[in-house]
Design an enzyme around this catalytic site. Structure first.
Site, PDB file in Angstrom:
ATOM      1  CD  GLU A  43       8.957   5.113   1.102  1.00  0.00           C
ATOM      2  OE1 GLU A  43       8.541   5.989   1.897  1.00  0.00           O
ATOM      3  OE2 GLU A  43       9.282   5.351  -0.060  1.00  0.00           O
ATOM      4  CG  HIS A  80       5.223   1.283  -0.871  1.00  0.00           C
ATOM      5  ND1 HIS A  80       4.717   2.011  -1.923  1.00  0.00           N
ATOM      6  CD2 HIS A  80       6.558   1.526  -0.853  1.00  0.00           C
ATOM      7  CE1 HIS A  80       5.705   2.669  -2.517  1.00  0.00           C
ATOM      8  NE2 HIS A  80       6.835   2.385  -1.879  1.00  0.00           N
ATOM      9  CG  HIS A  91       8.561   0.519  -6.227  1.00  0.00           C
ATOM     10  ND1 HIS A  91       9.932   0.666  -6.087  1.00  0.00           N
ATOM     11  CD2 HIS A  91       8.009   1.193  -5.184  1.00  0.00           C
ATOM     12  CE1 HIS A  91      10.186   1.398  -5.002  1.00  0.00           C
ATOM     13  NE2 HIS A  91       9.037   1.718  -4.442  1.00  0.00           N
ATOM     14  CE1 TYR A 146     -17.334  -4.749 -10.096  1.00  0.00           C
ATOM     15  CE2 TYR A 146     -17.849  -4.631 -12.434  1.00  0.00           C
ATOM     16  CZ  TYR A 146     -17.587  -5.375 -11.305  1.00  0.00           C
ATOM     17  OH  TYR A 146     -17.571  -6.747 -11.368  1.00  0.00           O
ATOM     18  CG  HIS A 167       7.278   6.076  -4.848  1.00  0.00           C
ATOM     19  ND1 HIS A 167       7.633   6.816  -3.742  1.00  0.00           N
ATOM     20  CD2 HIS A 167       7.602   4.801  -4.544  1.00  0.00           C
ATOM     21  CE1 HIS A 167       8.154   6.024  -2.823  1.00  0.00           C
ATOM     22  NE2 HIS A 167       8.141   4.783  -3.291  1.00  0.00           N
ATOM     23  CE1 TYR A 215     -19.072 -10.635  -5.267  1.00  0.00           C
ATOM     24  CE2 TYR A 215     -16.971 -10.428  -4.109  1.00  0.00           C
ATOM     25  CZ  TYR A 215     -17.763 -11.035  -5.063  1.00  0.00           C
ATOM     26  OH  TYR A 215     -17.236 -12.044  -5.841  1.00  0.00           O
TER      27      TYR A 215
END
Length: 217
Positions: free
Chosen positions: A78, A96, A98, A117, A158, A213
């Site tokens: 990737e 990334h 799965h 939120y 994916h 925050y």
């Protein structure tokens, strides 16, 4: 290329984050990938190597065009996805996964409904990038479009992609995204009931408050 202390630390953080994705159930086996940017160097997990087997000597690094700089192992398949995000954003780290619930949601909707939120922590409603073959330039292009104004997206059939100013932030965004997907799937599964959703205005106000925050500066 010389391995600097900064690059060594980045590799250690990449490996630790990758191992955390497996420990927390966000990936299975060697699926998913993690990277961090150190100046013009991208430190990235290699392809097909279980994270618990990685050592300091397995460091993999490429330049912004994907040319190898350090290491003998092949970078993640990737890599085009990671490089595209670095080229288009100010990201310093990418995660990334799965993740199960997020991947399930990616098959059902074009955008994660505003169930909570915390969508504001990723810039707003989380979009689903259209499906494309893993490791392809097409997938990278779809992801960049879904990431417009966002720090995370779903990849259809994916998984997830999030980025941040640090690996900790990118990982937290991944975890929040998976949690929101789980909440929506759980609420949606109650027979005869539909979950209440936030309005865009409510989500925008929450996003604004989230920007202030935590520790500042």
């Amino acid at each position: 290329m010389r391995v600097t202390e900064q690059i060594r630390r980045a590799w250690a953080d990449v490996v630790a984050t990758a191992r955390r994705t497996t420990a927390d159930g966000l990936v299975v086996g060697t699926s998913g990938n993690v990277s961090a940017r150190v100046g013009d160097v991208v430190v990235v997990t290699p392809s097909g190597i279980p994270y618990d087997r990685l050592t300091p000597g397995d460091l993999v690094a490429v330049d912004p065009e994907g040319r190898p700089l350090l290491g003998d192992l092949a970078p993640t398949s990737e890599l085009p996805l990671h490089l595209a995000v670095y080229g288009a954003t100010g990201a310093a780290a990418i995660v990334h996964t799965h993740a199960v619930h997020a991947t399930a949601v990616s098959t059902l909707v074009d955008e994660l409904p505003l169930i909570h939120y915390m969508a504001g922590a990723l810039g707003g409603p989380v979009r689903v990038a259209p499906y494309a073959l893993y490791g392809s330039d097409e997938l990278a292009a779809h992801a960049l479009e879904a990431l417009t104004g966002r720090t995370g997206c779903l990849l259809r059939n994916h998984g997830t992609l999030t980025y941040g100013a640090s690996l900790g932030q990118a990982y937290d965004r991944t975890a929040q995204l998976e949690w929101m997907c789980r909440v929506w799937l759980t609420a949606s599964s109650v027979p005869g009931r539909a979950p209440a959703l936030l309005t865009p205005g409510q989500a925008d106000r929450a996003a604004e408050k989230l920007r202030g925050y935590g520790p500042q500066g």
